[in-house]
Design a protein around this motif. Structure first.
Motif, short mmCIF file in Angstrom:
data_model
loop_
_atom_site.label_atom_id
_atom_site.label_comp_id
_atom_site.label_asym_id
_atom_site.label_seq_id
_atom_site.Cartn_x
_atom_site.Cartn_y
_atom_site.Cartn_z
N VAL A 24 36.95 41.33 -61.80
CA VAL A 24 36.17 40.06 -62.29
C VAL A 24 34.90 40.80 -62.18
O VAL A 24 33.80 40.14 -63.04
N ASN A 28 31.87 40.66 -65.03
CA ASN A 28 30.53 40.04 -64.90
C ASN A 28 29.48 40.89 -65.34
O ASN A 28 28.64 40.64 -66.27
N LYS A 40 32.01 34.88 -63.08
CA LYS A 40 33.22 34.57 -62.16
C LYS A 40 33.37 35.05 -60.96
O LYS A 40 32.65 36.04 -60.72
N GLU A 41 33.99 34.51 -60.09
CA GLU A 41 34.20 35.14 -58.73
C GLU A 41 35.65 34.76 -58.38
O GLU A 41 36.50 33.87 -58.71
N VAL A 77 40.60 32.61 -59.34
CA VAL A 77 39.29 33.04 -60.16
C VAL A 77 38.56 31.97 -60.51
O VAL A 77 39.18 30.99 -61.41
N THR A 78 37.52 31.45 -60.21
CA THR A 78 36.48 30.47 -60.58
C THR A 78 35.50 30.89 -61.29
O THR A 78 34.86 32.06 -60.98
N THR A 79 34.76 30.05 -62.02
CA THR A 79 33.42 30.26 -62.63
C THR A 79 32.49 29.99 -61.80
O THR A 79 32.47 28.70 -61.34
#
Length: 130
Positions: A24, A28, A40-41, A77-79
């Motif tokens: 991720v 990025n 994203k994280e 995994v979120t934005t």
């Protein structure tokens, strides 16, 4: 019959997390100049809270607290859309990503060292302590 202790499974999950986080972060950094790209994280705390809410332990006395365990391997995994760092709508902060990359590398190396220690212990036992 379980050949290895549950520690191996937990270390494997930690390595899975570190590997996903590495991907991720690399994604990025690769998209740092892409217009309107949102960084994203990987969320671990949500998974940890979920796992801790159902933790199971062996109770030797009925007065002991009861809690359950859950084997969790899915990470979210979120934005990150809370900030925009560039005029083109991109939310990647390269300095932050590089810092997280270094932190993740230290975490990954610590897990590998612990796993190597476990395997060395097994090797010593197999050789009969020699």
């Amino acid at each position: 019959m379980e050949i290895f202790s549950p520690t191996f499974a937990r270390l494997e999950q930690g390595l899975d997390y570190a590997s996903l986080k590495q991907k991720v972060i690399a994604n990025n950094i690769a998209n740092a100049d892409t217009p309107n790209y949102k960084a994203k994280e990987v969320r671990f705390k949500t998974e940890l809270d979920q796992a801790m809410s159902s933790f199971e332990a062996y109770r030797t006395n009925p007065k002991h607290f009861a809690f359950a365990s859950k084997n969790t391997g899915n990470f979210l995994v979120t934005t990150r859309s809370d900030m925009v760092y560039n005029h083109n709508g991109n939310s990647v902060d390269v300095d932050r990503e590089m810092s997280e990359l270094a932190e993740n590398q230290i975490y990954y190396n610590a897990l590998i060292e612990r796993l190597n220690g476990k395997f060395n212990s097994l090797k010593t036992v197999i050789k009969g302590g020699k």
